[in-house]
Design a protein around this motif. Structure first.
Motif, PDB file in Angstrom:
ATOM      1  N   GLU A  63       0.840  -1.194   0.000  1.00 15.59           N
ATOM      2  CA  GLU A  63       0.000   0.000   0.000  1.00 15.59           C
ATOM      3  C   GLU A  63       0.878   1.248   0.000  1.00 15.59           C
ATOM      4  OE1 GLU A  63      -3.200   1.725   3.053  1.00 15.59           O
ATOM      5  OE2 GLU A  63      -3.887  -0.025   1.902  1.00 15.59           O
ATOM      6  N   SER A  64       0.664   2.106  -0.996  1.00 18.35           N
ATOM      7  CA  SER A  64       1.528   3.265  -1.205  1.00 18.35           C
ATOM      8  C   SER A  64       0.679   4.506  -1.448  1.00 18.35           C
ATOM      9  CB  SER A  64       2.464   3.031  -2.394  1.00 18.35           C
ATOM     10  OG  SER A  64       3.153   1.798  -2.276  1.00 18.35           O
ATOM     11  N   ASP A  65       1.327   5.661  -1.351  1.00 16.44           N
ATOM     12  CA  ASP A  65       0.653   6.925  -1.641  1.00 16.44           C
ATOM     13  C   ASP A  65       0.420   7.033  -3.143  1.00 16.44           C
ATOM     14  OD1 ASP A  65       0.752   7.635   1.033  1.00 16.44           O
ATOM     15  OD2 ASP A  65       2.643   8.718   0.831  1.00 16.44           O
ATOM     16  N   ILE A  66      -0.757   7.531  -3.504  1.00 18.26           N
ATOM     17  CA  ILE A  66      -1.089   7.744  -4.918  1.00 18.26           C
ATOM     18  C   ILE A  66      -1.705   9.135  -5.064  1.00 18.26           C
ATOM     19  CG2 ILE A  66      -1.404   5.289  -5.379  1.00 18.26           C
ATOM     20  CD1 ILE A  66      -4.475   7.419  -5.242  1.00 18.26           C
ATOM     21  N   ARG A  67      -1.797   9.583  -6.303  1.00 14.91           N
ATOM     22  CA  ARG A  67      -2.407  10.886  -6.561  1.00 14.91           C
ATOM     23  C   ARG A  67      -3.121  10.852  -7.901  1.00 14.91           C
ATOM     24  NH1 ARG A  67       3.079  11.695  -7.671  1.00 14.91           N
ATOM     25  NH2 ARG A  67       3.524  12.337  -9.825  1.00 14.91           N
ATOM     26  N   TYR A  68      -4.125  11.682  -8.020  1.00 16.82           N
ATOM     27  CA  TYR A  68      -4.850  11.847  -9.288  1.00 16.82           C
ATOM     28  C   TYR A  68      -3.996  12.698 -10.214  1.00 16.82           C
ATOM     29  CZ  TYR A  68      -8.412  13.689 -12.499  1.00 16.82           C
ATOM     30  OH  TYR A  68      -9.131  14.071 -13.610  1.00 16.82           O
ATOM     31  N   THR A  69      -3.857  12.282 -11.479  1.00 22.41           N
ATOM     32  CA  THR A  69      -2.954  12.972 -12.413  1.00 22.41           C
ATOM     33  C   THR A  69      -3.669  13.645 -13.569  1.00 22.41           C
ATOM     34  OG1 THR A  69      -2.629  10.908 -13.661  1.00 22.41           O
ATOM     35  CG2 THR A  69      -1.063  11.380 -11.885  1.00 22.41           C
ATOM     36  N   GLY A  70      -4.984  13.598 -13.590  1.00 20.80           N
ATOM     37  CA  GLY A  70      -5.700  14.191 -14.709  1.00 20.80           C
ATOM     38  C   GLY A  70      -5.760  15.713 -14.651  1.00 20.80           C
ATOM     39  N   TYR A  71      -5.734  16.347 -15.827  1.00 21.73           N
ATOM     40  CA  TYR A  71      -5.920  17.798 -15.976  1.00 21.73           C
ATOM     41  C   TYR A  71      -4.979  18.594 -15.063  1.00 21.73           C
ATOM     42  CZ  TYR A  71     -10.187  16.138 -18.203  1.00 21.73           C
ATOM     43  OH  TYR A  71     -11.086  15.483 -19.014  1.00 21.73           O
ATOM     44  N   ARG A  72      -3.711  18.303 -15.171  1.00 20.62           N
ATOM     45  CA  ARG A  72      -2.738  18.969 -14.297  1.00 20.62           C
ATOM     46  C   ARG A  72      -2.633  20.468 -14.561  1.00 20.62           C
ATOM     47  NH1 ARG A  72       2.374  14.705 -14.516  1.00 20.62           N
ATOM     48  NH2 ARG A  72       1.261  12.883 -13.695  1.00 20.62           N
ATOM     49  N   ASP A  73      -2.973  20.891 -15.760  1.00 22.76           N
ATOM     50  CA  ASP A  73      -2.845  22.310 -16.100  1.00 22.76           C
ATOM     51  C   ASP A  73      -4.070  23.126 -15.709  1.00 22.76           C
ATOM     52  OD1 ASP A  73      -4.390  20.914 -17.936  1.00 22.76           O
ATOM     53  OD2 ASP A  73      -3.912  22.281 -19.596  1.00 22.76           O
ATOM     54  N   ARG A  74      -5.060  22.509 -15.094  1.00 11.72           N
ATOM     55  CA  ARG A  74      -6.281  23.219 -14.730  1.00 11.72           C
ATOM     56  C   ARG A  74      -6.269  23.582 -13.249  1.00 11.72           C
ATOM     57  NH1 ARG A  74      -7.434  25.363 -18.768  1.00 11.72           N
ATOM     58  NH2 ARG A  74      -9.512  25.824 -17.906  1.00 11.72           N
ATOM     59  N   PRO A  75      -7.075  24.567 -12.850  1.00  6.09           N
ATOM     60  CA  PRO A  75      -7.162  24.933 -11.426  1.00  6.09           C
ATOM     61  C   PRO A  75      -7.625  23.755 -10.572  1.00  6.09           C
ATOM     62  CG  PRO A  75      -8.177  26.606 -12.812  1.00  6.09           C
ATOM     63  CD  PRO A  75      -7.871  25.447 -13.704  1.00  6.09           C
ATOM     64  N   HIS A  76      -7.253  23.786  -9.282  1.00  7.30           N
ATOM     65  CA  HIS A  76      -7.538  22.664  -8.393  1.00  7.30           C
ATOM     66  C   HIS A  76      -9.036  22.391  -8.286  1.00  7.30           C
ATOM     67  CE1 HIS A  76      -6.619  19.783  -5.251  1.00  7.30           C
ATOM     68  NE2 HIS A  76      -7.565  20.313  -4.492  1.00  7.30           N
ATOM     69  N   GLU A  77      -9.845  23.442  -8.204  1.00  7.94           N
ATOM     70  CA  GLU A  77     -11.291  23.257  -8.095  1.00  7.94           C
ATOM     71  C   GLU A  77     -11.848  22.554  -9.325  1.00  7.94           C
ATOM     72  OE1 GLU A  77      -9.667  26.031  -7.636  1.00  7.94           O
ATOM     73  OE2 GLU A  77      -9.865  26.322  -5.449  1.00  7.94           O
ATOM     74  N   GLU A  78     -11.347  22.917 -10.500  1.00 11.61           N
ATOM     75  CA  GLU A  78     -11.813  22.261 -11.721  1.00 11.61           C
ATOM     76  C   GLU A  78     -11.363  20.808 -11.754  1.00 11.61           C
ATOM     77  OE1 GLU A  78     -11.335  22.544 -16.603  1.00 11.61           O
ATOM     78  OE2 GLU A  78     -10.836  24.286 -15.343  1.00 11.61           O
ATOM     79  N   ARG A  79     -10.155  20.511 -11.283  1.00  3.81           N
ATOM     80  CA  ARG A  79      -9.667  19.134 -11.250  1.00  3.81           C
ATOM     81  C   ARG A  79     -10.523  18.285 -10.312  1.00  3.81           C
ATOM     82  NH1 ARG A  79      -4.427  18.065  -9.481  1.00  3.81           N
ATOM     83  NH2 ARG A  79      -4.359  16.285 -10.904  1.00  3.81           N
TER      84      ARG A  79
END
Length: 217
Positions: A63-79
């Motif tokens: 079990e490891s840390d993961i992160r969402y990688t979609g739409y990295r160039d968009r604002p955090h709220e939009e992501r």
């Protein structure tokens, strides 16, 4: 007024082209060797061994840390919004932060966690934990049937997850692999038996001709 010779010339010029007259009808063409199409196997022969000994699988199975990688160039709220929309549609792009391994998860659209046993590509559940989504996704990675299981915080867009060996699907894919290999071996045996059959037929024909010559004498 057209003369008969002119009509004959026109008729000769209007004859339809016959593809059999390009020499192919009279020329001996060498037989083409048979083509054996062998599809690349989806899985390796020993999936369990590879999952337990391969260094990448050993690291991702913890079990490891993961992160969402979609739409990295968009604002955090939009992501945040796009991530939830993607989960409800049945897909999410994530990465293991420790290894940088990127995965494109696919699963059934949002349904309760109790449906995990159903034969789907996976599921996601927003109801198990408030402020987070739990995801289960089945796929084949490097020739091994695996499932990714983890949770992602809807606000921070990160969480934890790991890979597990999908034994049920591994068994199904292994059986399909064996059937594919057997079909291929059958085709090889058929191809090898044909020249042998022709040679035997030639021997029989020569023997019959010899017997006929002896009878005529």
């Amino acid at each position: 007024m057209l003369m008969m010779n002119d009509l004959g010339s026109m008729a000769a010029g209007m004859l339809p082209f016959d593809p059999m007259c390009g020499g192919g009808l009279y020329e001996q063409q060498a037989p083409k060797p048979p083509r054996f199409v062998f599809k690349m196997p989806r899985v390796v022969p020993d999936q369990r061994n590879k999952f337990e000994t391969d260094e990448l699988f050993r690291r991702l199975s913890r079990e490891s840390d993961i992160r969402y990688t979609g739409y990295r160039d968009r604002p955090h709220e939009e992501r945040q919004s796009r991530f939830q929309i993607g989960c409800r549609e049945g897909h999410a792009d994530i990465a293991f932060t420790s290894t940088g391994t990127n995965l494109q998860l696919t699963f059934a659209p949002h349904m309760p966690i109790a449906s995990y046993h159903q034969p789907t590509n996976g599921v996601c559940d927003f109801e198990k934990e408030r402020g987070a989504v739990h995801i289960l996704s089945h796929f084949i990675m490097n020739g091994v049937c695996v499932r990714w299981k983890g949770r992602i915080d809807l606000n921070k867009l990160d969480g934890t997850g790991c890979l597990e060996l999908d034994e049920e699907r591994a068994t199904i894919e292994h059986r399909m692999l064996q059937e594919q290999i057997e079909r291929y071996n059958d085709r090889i045996r058929d191809y090898q038996d044909k020249p042998r059959a022709f040679r035997n037929q030639d021997r029989v024909t020569e023997a019959d001709m010899e017997n006929n010559r002896r009878l005529n004498y």
